[in-house]
Scaffold this active site. Structure first.
Site, mmCIF file in Angstrom:
data_model
loop_
_atom_site.group_PDB
_atom_site.id
_atom_site.type_symbol
_atom_site.label_atom_id
_atom_site.label_comp_id
_atom_site.label_asym_id
_atom_site.label_seq_id
_atom_site.Cartn_x
_atom_site.Cartn_y
_atom_site.Cartn_z
ATOM 1 N N HIS B 68 50.012 31.875 39.006
ATOM 2 C CA HIS B 68 48.762 31.858 39.759
ATOM 3 C C HIS B 68 47.561 32.137 38.858
ATOM 4 O O HIS B 68 46.518 31.478 38.958
ATOM 5 C CB HIS B 68 48.862 32.883 40.894
ATOM 6 C CG HIS B 68 47.580 33.110 41.626
ATOM 7 N ND1 HIS B 68 46.816 34.231 41.443
ATOM 8 C CD2 HIS B 68 46.911 32.342 42.521
ATOM 9 C CE1 HIS B 68 45.732 34.140 42.219
ATOM 10 N NE2 HIS B 68 45.774 33.010 42.873
ATOM 11 N N GLU B 71 46.841 29.106 36.994
ATOM 12 C CA GLU B 71 46.179 28.125 37.879
ATOM 13 C C GLU B 71 44.662 28.356 37.874
ATOM 14 O O GLU B 71 43.874 27.407 37.782
ATOM 15 C CB GLU B 71 46.749 28.253 39.295
ATOM 16 C CG GLU B 71 46.102 27.330 40.323
ATOM 17 C CD GLU B 71 45.791 28.054 41.619
ATOM 18 O OE1 GLU B 71 44.601 28.123 41.976
ATOM 19 O OE2 GLU B 71 46.738 28.562 42.270
ATOM 20 N N HIS B 72 44.259 29.627 37.946
ATOM 21 C CA HIS B 72 42.818 29.922 37.881
ATOM 22 C C HIS B 72 42.227 29.459 36.542
ATOM 23 O O HIS B 72 41.124 28.921 36.493
ATOM 24 C CB HIS B 72 42.581 31.431 38.034
ATOM 25 C CG HIS B 72 42.539 31.902 39.456
ATOM 26 N ND1 HIS B 72 41.441 32.517 39.988
ATOM 27 C CD2 HIS B 72 43.455 31.836 40.443
ATOM 28 C CE1 HIS B 72 41.676 32.828 41.254
ATOM 29 N NE2 HIS B 72 42.897 32.434 41.556
ATOM 30 N N GLU B 148 40.923 39.047 44.456
ATOM 31 C CA GLU B 148 41.679 38.210 45.391
ATOM 32 C C GLU B 148 42.862 38.992 45.963
ATOM 33 O O GLU B 148 43.149 38.946 47.156
ATOM 34 C CB GLU B 148 42.176 36.939 44.676
ATOM 35 C CG GLU B 148 42.947 36.000 45.595
ATOM 36 C CD GLU B 148 43.443 34.739 44.898
ATOM 37 O OE1 GLU B 148 43.194 34.580 43.685
ATOM 38 O OE2 GLU B 148 44.077 33.915 45.581
#
Lengths: 449, 449
Positions: B68, B71-72, B148
């Site tokens: 993840h 991905e950012h 997040e």
């Protein structure tokens, strides 16, 4: 080839998106309901959205009556109880759902268009809409469930902050309240309240029917009559009360979370205001376009202070909010607020021509994306019908955006945007959020709770 | 759980439903990239999605969430693109874009006017092979991901419950780790962790391109030949085979959270997925069982416990049919006011017991099939969702033919098989129960043994 990737090529947006393919027609049913229709022959299905001017803005002192009235539609009618409704509709693959907003009460119907499915699906839906039972037993259960959901809201910082913000912005106006009401108000609601509300607001005159799918015009005409013309004609409803300017300042609400929720804003414009389009574009630049927006660039991309920050301008019957929201670790709140202040000031100071052009390109280019499914189109049609926008609205919107002049935009922004009058909430742990509130430049006044 | 880069809420349906193969073209390039093109010419729009076979279930301990985090970083610059530039190019072209990470896949997508598809493929080629991981950008983005995590998990009692439930329920199964990663791991990633992850998993021979929209497969093939076909294949580590311990007995977790106001519970049973079933019909029987319990108001949990006995305010059941690894069949409940967690748990178990003892009816299965059949048509209204199903099929290792046959496979399931599935799998020895207990009501909500 790879080297070219970095170049921004200007001039590829040669033409505005065309909606020539989407022919919208409109008429009234014999009882006076407004119908908007678009033929979409590609898939063997139809979407219908029935909208009544019966949102929570119509609630009186018992907040939640509009919500529960809407909620009980499809839960038992003169022909069948809720169990039979569930079994019959689900045996058809019919999707029937309701939604209660501040301005509108919405009923969504999605069905296959095969005659052996569509006919019974329409009969079921028509009966649900025009002959609801509002049984005591169902209401009692729905109230209990709603109260559990209202309790659960207390464990969501975001929901608490949202409710507090609307309260802050709208004071005594009905927009101040969440449509689902409060623990105290829901308790007092009776089936008589629902029946009275239903009789007053669920009328043909007060209905808009949007239809998109694989049905021809004659069928759409018949469908609209079947769905809403068994309702009484009814009377036009009065305008929603005017709103008044909120008290400026930030309210501190203590809440045990690792992040502080920050919501702030001012009154925006109503749906038919001529300034809506320039303000839509201005908000797109401010915080309405994700990573293309100034707020995202300043607060997240440059400083890593948030996961999400955005602003929105919500046009309603009466001026809706122009607001922004973010959530950040409590210690970061002061810095985030300072950046927000600078960003608002920056929007008033200037919007360079190049930036305006980039946003115009995005808005115009992406408008086709927002209308690429039946579901999207039925949503637009219902909105246009409800707010009495012209049938050409979907064609006009990109053209109006394209025609917007920078000076004109700046003057509209400067006329509306008043950061010194902003109101809002900080919801989070007290000590640090208090520091945050002090750093907030837009607060002539602090209110502590 | 799906964790997304931006603030986009996607409705992710647990069930993968059939893809209409008639207009699907599928081929593989010399560099190993799989290409799937589905023509849908309703609007001049395409969705372009690149799917990688990597996600949280591939991660070793210590760097949970690295898929993840990477991905950012895929938006933070390449050899030829500055940080954020890719998003700006797409916005300028009127496109919308995003990415998401799950246990078993990471995907990047754009929805845009069909004229810009080739440009999207150029951009994806660029970041498939030329990502530039910059430490300054990384340090900022780490803060964003921590925000997040606070927003999605730390400040949400029910999300915390789910995360800890998975951690307990899955034993050695990699699904025990959260997609977003444990906070300590996020805090301690090194840039090299991301580089290793990128080098190991981002290659055409570990990816699929899915294009759905107003395109011709041959046009797409030509565009791909000039773009993604030029990305060289790399040697990849094959995923390690993971230990899957047999369940040894019931597990219980009681979590309290000072912010929780409403109790809730999760009840999971260790079950095989389609991928890990020797007898595939067993997986479809479990899928049908999930539908019988929770597919609309006429299904068991709603009818018996929410509307019937009214012991539950909310109830649900879910099964991840096509998961890559063994999975959990999960029931969830919010007790009605005055009902304890123990009573709610007992009510769920009684519902299961009724199926085990008395079975299910043909009528119930027929109703499920009608809903699934209609949903298949409805899903074709969304380009994105059609693409999503193809990408999931690829990354989860399920042939598209199998997904096409979903309805047929479900239709083969008999009432006896559903009963047998409940009997075999929904048993105490395979069970994990997790309670979320509001602190204030400790005494009244006390459950378990």
């Amino acid at each position: 080839m790879k080297k070219r990737i970095g170049l921004v090529v200007i001039g590829w947006l040669v033409a505005l998106p065309s909606f020539a393919a989407l022919q919208i027609e409109s008429w009234q049913t014999p009882k006076g309901a407004k119908v908007l229709y678009a033929y979409a022959p590609e898939l063997p299905m139809v979407d219908v959205r029935v909208v009544f001017d019966a949102g929570s803005a119509r609630d009186t002192d018992k907040k939640g009556v509009a919500y529960l009235t809407n909620q009980l539609i499809g839960q038992g009618d003169a022909q069948r109880d809720e169990e039979r409704f569930a079994e019959e509709s689900e045996s058809l693959g019919l999707q029937f759902s309701t939604q209660s907003l501040k301005d509108m009460a919405v009923i969504n119907i999605r069905s296959l268009t095969r005659a052996d499915v569509l006919e019974p699906a329409l009969a079921l839906s028509a009966s649900a809409i025009s002959k609801p039972l509002f049984s005591e037993a169902v209401l009692k259960r729905e109230k209990a469930q709603l109260m559990t959901r209202l309790q659960a809201k207390q464990q969501s910082a975001a929901a608490l902050a949202r409710d507090a913000f609307w309260q802050q912005l709208y004071g005594q106006h009905p927009y101040a309240y969440a449509s689902e009401g409060t623990l105290d108000s829901v308790k007092t609601i009776t089936s008589t309240d629902l029946k009275q509300f239903y009789r007053r607001y669920y009328t043909a005159t007060n209905a808009v029917v949007a239809i998109v799918g694989q049905v021809d015009k004659a069928k759409a005409q018949a469908m609209a009559i079947q769905l809403v013309d068994s309702l009484p004609q009814g009377q036009a409803v009065p305008a929603v009360a005017a709103v008044s300017a909120p008290v400026a300042g930030m309210k501190q609400i203590d809440y045990p979370a690792s992040q502080t929720q920050i919501l702030m804003g001012q009154l925006g414009v109503h749906r038919l205001d001529v300034d809506y389009i320039p303000l839509y574009v201005a908000n797109h630049i401010l915080g309405g376009s994700g990573f293309a927006s100034r707020l995202m660039e300043e607060v997240r991309e440059k400083r890593g202070l948030v996961y999400g920050v955005s602003s929105s301008i919500i046009p309603m019957r009466q001026p809706g909010p122009w607001m922004l929201s973010l959530q950040t670790a409590t210690n970061n709140a002061p810095e985030a607020l300072a950046v927000v202040k600078d960003t608002l000031a920056g929007l008033l100071a200037d919007i360079p021509e190049s930036e305006l052009q980039e946003h115009k390109d995005n808005i115009i280019g992406s408008f086709a994306l927002e209308t690429d499914s039946n579901k999207d189109i039925v949503g637009y049609l219902a909105m246009m019908g409800f707010y009495q926008l012209p049938l050409s609205w979907m064609e006009d919107f990109p053209k109006q955006v394209a025609a917007l002049d920078r000076q004109q935009l700046l003057s509209v922004v400067r006329r509306h945007l008043k950061p010194e009058q902003w109101t809002g909430v900080l919801l989070g742990k007290p000590a640090d959020t208090q520091a945050g509130a002090k750093a907030l430049p837009v607060t002539p006044k602090m209110i502590h709770q | 759980m799906i964790s997304m880069k931006k603030m986009v809420s996607l409705l992710l349906v647990a069930v993968l439903s059939p893809v209409y193969a008639s207009n699907l073209t599928q081929f593989q390039l010399d560099n190993g990239l799989v290409v799937m093109v589905k023509e849908d010419k309703r609007a001049p729009v395409v969705t372009s999605q690149v799917w990688y076979k990597v996600g949280a279930s591939y991660e070793p301990d210590g760097v949970t969430g690295v898929s993840h985090m990477l991905e950012h970083m895929m938006f933070k610059g390449t050899e030829n693109l500055k940080p954020g530039e890719l998003s700006k190019i797409i916005a300028r072209l009127g496109g919308s874009e995003n990415a998401f990470t799950s246990q078993d896949y990471t995907a990047y997508f754009q929805t845009i006017h069909k004229d810009h598809l080739k440009r999207m493929l150029e951009l994806e080629s660029e970041r498939m092979q030329s990502l530039k991981l910059d430490d300054t950008e990384f340090q900022k983005e780490r803060k964003v991901v921590l925000e997040e995590r606070r927003m999605r998990v730390e400040d949400q009692p029910t999300s915390r419950l789910r995360e800890r439930f998975e951690a307990v329920a899955h034993d050695t199964n990699p699904y025990r780790r959260p997609v977003i990663g444990w906070q300590q791991d996020i805090e301690h990633y090194q840039l090299t962790d991301l580089q290793i992850w990128y080098d190991r998993h981002y290659a055409p021979n570990n990816a699929a391109l899915v294009v759905v929209g107003d395109v011709d497969a041959e046009q797409v093939r030509a565009m791909v030949n000039e773009t993604l076909a030029k990305v060289p294949a790399r040697s990849l580590d094959s995923a390690k085979k993971v230990a899957n311990l047999p369940p040894v007995g019931e597990k219980r977790l009681v979590m309290s959270d000072e912010r929780a106001k409403v109790p809730s519970l999760l009840m999971g049973f260790a079950v095989p997925s389609w991928n890990t079933s020797d007898d595939k019909s067993q997986a479809y029987a479990l899928e049908m069982l999930a539908h019988v319990l929770d597919a609309g108001n006429s299904s068991r949990l709603s009818k018996e416990l929410v509307r019937g006995s009214q012991q539950l305010s909310q109830a649900g059941a879910g099964y991840d049919l096509y998961a890559r690894l063994p999975t959990q069949f999960v029931l969830s409940a919010v007790p009605a006011d005055g009902v304890t967690l123990a009573q709610a748990e007992a009510a769920l178990r009684q519902s299961i017991a009724r199926i085990v003892e008395k079975g299910v009816t043909r009528e119930e299965l027929k109703r499920v099939l009608a809903q699934v059949e209609a949903a298949e048509v409805y899903q074709q209204d969304s380009l994105f969702f059609q693409g999503m199903k193809l990408g999931q099929a690829f990354t989860l290792g399920v042939p598209t033919a199998e997904i096409d046959a979903y309805l047929t496979q479900l239709a083969k399931v008999t009432p006896e098989q559903v009963q047998q599935a409940a009997k075999n799998w929904l048993v105490t020895e395979r069970m994990t129960v997790a309670y979320l207990q509001p602190k204030a009501t400790d005494s009244m909500a006390k459950g378990g043994k």
